[in-house]
Design a protein around this motif. Sequence first.
Motif, PDB file in Angstrom:
ATOM      1  N   PRO A  73     -31.359 -12.808 -67.375  1.00  0.00           N
ATOM      2  CA  PRO A  73     -32.822 -12.764 -67.499  1.00  0.00           C
ATOM      3  C   PRO A  73     -33.271 -13.309 -68.841  1.00  0.00           C
ATOM      4  CG  PRO A  73     -32.000 -10.711 -66.618  1.00  0.00           C
ATOM      5  CD  PRO A  73     -30.796 -11.508 -67.003  1.00  0.00           C
ATOM      6  N   ASP A  76     -34.347 -10.803 -71.386  1.00  0.00           N
ATOM      7  CA  ASP A  76     -33.403  -9.711 -71.584  1.00  0.00           C
ATOM      8  C   ASP A  76     -33.496  -9.098 -72.966  1.00  0.00           C
ATOM      9  OD1 ASP A  76     -31.189  -8.349 -70.179  1.00  0.00           O
ATOM     10  OD2 ASP A  76     -30.028  -9.026 -71.905  1.00  0.00           O
TER      11      ASP A  76
ATOM     12  N   ASP C  67     -39.650 -14.425 -61.490  1.00  0.00           N
ATOM     13  CA  ASP C  67     -38.231 -14.572 -61.167  1.00  0.00           C
ATOM     14  C   ASP C  67     -37.485 -15.238 -62.309  1.00  0.00           C
ATOM     15  OD1 ASP C  67     -38.243 -13.351 -58.714  1.00  0.00           O
ATOM     16  OD2 ASP C  67     -38.649 -15.174 -57.594  1.00  0.00           O
ATOM     17  N   LEU C  70     -36.982 -12.697 -65.092  1.00  0.00           N
ATOM     18  CA  LEU C  70     -36.060 -11.616 -64.752  1.00  0.00           C
ATOM     19  C   LEU C  70     -34.704 -12.132 -64.275  1.00  0.00           C
ATOM     20  CD1 LEU C  70     -38.573  -9.183 -63.053  1.00  0.00           C
ATOM     21  CD2 LEU C  70     -37.462  -8.891 -65.252  1.00  0.00           C
ATOM     22  N   GLU C  72     -33.814 -14.002 -61.731  1.00  0.00           N
ATOM     23  CA  GLU C  72     -33.548 -14.095 -60.300  1.00  0.00           C
ATOM     24  C   GLU C  72     -33.752 -15.538 -59.831  1.00  0.00           C
ATOM     25  OE1 GLU C  72     -35.963 -10.962 -58.678  1.00  0.00           O
ATOM     26  OE2 GLU C  72     -34.913  -9.558 -59.972  1.00  0.00           O
ATOM     27  N   ALA C 134     -40.036  -4.301 -62.884  1.00  0.00           N
ATOM     28  CA  ALA C 134     -39.419  -4.432 -64.207  1.00  0.00           C
ATOM     29  C   ALA C 134     -38.910  -3.075 -64.695  1.00  0.00           C
ATOM     30  CB  ALA C 134     -40.434  -5.011 -65.191  1.00  0.00           C
ATOM     31  N   HIS C 137     -35.522  -2.216 -63.487  1.00  0.00           N
ATOM     32  CA  HIS C 137     -34.391  -2.869 -64.152  1.00  0.00           C
ATOM     33  C   HIS C 137     -34.228  -2.389 -65.596  1.00  0.00           C
ATOM     34  CE1 HIS C 137     -33.121  -5.906 -61.215  1.00  0.00           C
ATOM     35  NE2 HIS C 137     -34.371  -5.908 -60.828  1.00  0.00           N
ATOM     36  N   TYR C 138     -35.347  -2.248 -66.323  1.00  0.00           N
ATOM     37  CA  TYR C 138     -35.306  -1.904 -67.741  1.00  0.00           C
ATOM     38  C   TYR C 138     -36.154  -0.652 -67.935  1.00  0.00           C
ATOM     39  CZ  TYR C 138     -33.646  -6.686 -68.375  1.00  0.00           C
ATOM     40  OH  TYR C 138     -32.938  -7.852 -68.309  1.00  0.00           O
ATOM     41  N   ILE C 144     -40.904  -5.874 -71.671  1.00  0.00           N
ATOM     42  CA  ILE C 144     -40.540  -6.553 -70.429  1.00  0.00           C
ATOM     43  C   ILE C 144     -41.518  -6.179 -69.328  1.00  0.00           C
ATOM     44  CG2 ILE C 144     -38.753  -6.706 -68.668  1.00  0.00           C
ATOM     45  CD1 ILE C 144     -36.708  -6.564 -70.815  1.00  0.00           C
ATOM     46  N   THR C 148     -43.832  -8.876 -67.488  1.00  0.00           N
ATOM     47  CA  THR C 148     -43.733  -9.101 -66.051  1.00  0.00           C
ATOM     48  C   THR C 148     -45.088  -8.880 -65.380  1.00  0.00           C
ATOM     49  OG1 THR C 148     -41.495  -8.244 -66.219  1.00  0.00           O
ATOM     50  CG2 THR C 148     -42.372  -8.535 -64.016  1.00  0.00           C
TER      51      THR C 148
END
Lengths: 292, 292, 292
Positions: A73, A76, C67, C70, C72, C134, C137-138, C144, C148
Amino acid sequence: MGHLDEEGHCHPKAWRRCGARCALGTLVTVAAAPCPRPGAVELSRRHPVASWLCAMLHCFGSYILADLLLGEPLIDYFSNNSSILLASAVWYLIFFCPLDLFYKCVCFLPVKLIFVAMKEVVRVRKIAVGIHHAHHHYHHGWFIMIATGWVKGSGVALLSNVEQLLRGVWKPETNEILHMSFPTKASLYGAILFTLQQTRWLPVSKASLIFIFTMFMVSCKVFLTATHSHSSPFDVLEAYVCPVLFGTGSGGDHPQDNHGAWPGGPPSGALATKSKEELSEGSRKKKTKKAD
Amino acid sequence: MGHLDEEGHCHPKAWRRCGARCALGTLVTVAAAPCPRPGAVELSRRHPVASWLCAMLHCFGSYILADLLLGEPLIDYFSNNSSILLASAVWYLIFFCPLDLFYKCVCFLPVKLIFVAMKEVVRVRKIAVGIHHAHHHYHHGWFIMIATGWVKGSGVALLSNVEQLLRGVWKPETNEILHMSFPTKASLYGAILFTLQQTRWLPVSKASLIFIFTMFMVSCKVFLTATHSHSSPFDVLEAYVCPVLFGTGSGGDHPQDNHGAWPGGPPSGALATKSKEELSEGSRKKKTKKAD
Amino acid sequence: MGHLDEEGHCHPKAWRRCGARCALGTLVTVAAAPCPRPGAVELSRRHPVASWLCAMLHCFGSYILADLLLGEPLIDYFSNNSSILLASAVWYLIFFCPLDLFYKCVCFLPVKLIFVAMKEVVRVRKIAVGIHHAHHHYHHGWFIMIATGWVKGSGVALLSNVEQLLRGVWKPETNEILHMSFPTKASLYGAILFTLQQTRWLPVSKASLIFIFTMFMVSCKVFLTATHSHSSPFDVLEAYVCPVLFGTGSGGDHPQDNHGAWPGGPPSGALATKSKEELSEGSRKKKTKKAD
């Protein structure tokens, strides 16, 4: 480098932690960056969001670019809230500190030299950690290791076109790859050295290589900053190597048939004339441009 | 296509191996690419790193772009050290071979035609493998399959703006999507055909389709190269289809109300005038530009 | 928001389904987008592929950008065949409908207002879902989450330079971050609010926040569209906050020493003069440009 054991193994988690630990260095990176940047003050007044994004790119551009190359990412690194907050605080102090005190302190030469030295220390560690990380994913991917190390060392320089576009500036006729600065070149050579060490072609321990290369980078960069010089210590080396490898020095104008490796007679006339004409047309264009 | 069984199943590992096996074709790709590129010689003399990066983009741009779309590491293909070394050797020979012998050989028409033919063989295989790979990830993602196949077939053409920027050239007023060349268009149509085959809408075996499409591409490209022609075999087809679908041919200047599908009376005057004015304004602007 | 339970947990699969369910809103998004876009009709006639790609970017740019951030696959959203087909149908009707009937209907003010309102509903849902994703994930990545959400809300606006380049237009001197439009600004503020809610700093239920923010966005955007106004409801707020935080308003020309927070004496003369000169040089340049 306590998170790297003797064998040089490094787990991704340790790599993250190292990144977080190096975050203090970002203070230095961002502090030293905007010194020679004209227009930055106006940008920060009129477009604070763009100015903040540029500052973040300057601080963490190397992580973003390396994440892009390695398919992670892009965003990140922004999960390190403390690093981002620290960098934001430094950005705020530099641009909005009363009487510009912070900026004046940072640009005072002795202070600046300390920061420049710290920046180089961080740069060398970033190169080493980046190559380690790439080696973890691609055991025999020499080119991937070199590219990751280079990108981690050069940082925002390789993203300069993107960073300019963010500020509404566009200079497509040049970029960092066409005209490499000293840190970019040194990062490339350093990445090659560290890759050789990582793949056991260079019989030196990683700690020694980091120490030697850091010493070299710090002394060069401090000397260049103190003397306001823009020359590069690699110029001498390149003046010898480039004519042999590429026919001419990277900055020179000599056509290929100058390298004297073909004593078997004069080169084919038509070709030589054509290639000379091509080159001279290039330089003529440049002169015309300058005359404009 | 020994790595694809009768059912058309393909494992990512086999896909990689195929990529590595096709690497010999990169020799061809990179060899044929720089022939009509003015300034390439000067670039290689003055900025070897930028020239090498451009050559790598020409060889492996399709892998990089497909990796970007499918969320894999951009730099993934660079783990094939042998491919990169081979491509680098070809790049070096083309630009720095004494007396320009290698370049002269490559651009000698009969040799060039063989290379062009080999390049098209590789292109069709790349499209087929790309669609296979996308189908592996997205079983019903028709658009993803078409996009991956197109990108794998077109390669650096779709990245032309990035490649130009790397060389310090910037031509934003055109790109490969606005003005598609024959290989780009053929890749798009080929990707649609292979996607139809993959999803069982086209009752042909994959081997037959690869054979037929390769024959078509090789004969077209060899004919176009031999006659130095820039026309496209699709022009005739498009001249019939485009007016029906999009009101006018892709290169024509006729406004929409020309396609005669609306015999129920003249179109609404105000609108037609407006749209005509719009179009004529566009062409007037272009004329003014040319006059400048 | 049936796929989000009371605790606000959301599985990636549910997130996908929500995206698919919101797809009906894309009808609106793409329908309302090209209204004020000059040259779009000509582009669709001459370069249908580029026009279609632009339309897809307008519809799904927010997914593509999120995407990318992140890590993807960029092309992930294109696996929703029905959404793509629906969007393509709307694109086709807008540009190639006989007598331009569809476009006329869409741009008829009452109809347009309904579409604009629906677009804002979709925008707020996209921001909420993006931040949820988001957060999945985090868990502690505030920045982030904000990024997002912002990207999901702003969509193609943040990609405007890429979208222009696709059409062969290039305006590097401006971008959405330098000159934020109302929806982009509102998305940023909304993303901050939703992030605060997600991390339990804002003692409001998610449903209430979505309701309130949707009401605010719909009423603002409908009012702005109905009055053809380009001002922003945040102007008043920013006029108070910016001088305190950043020395001057985001659109003003006042130098830093105007904010009167330093009553301890006049600022250092040399610095003030320098910074004033810098600023006036900037504005002088701009005037010269305008005079040209």
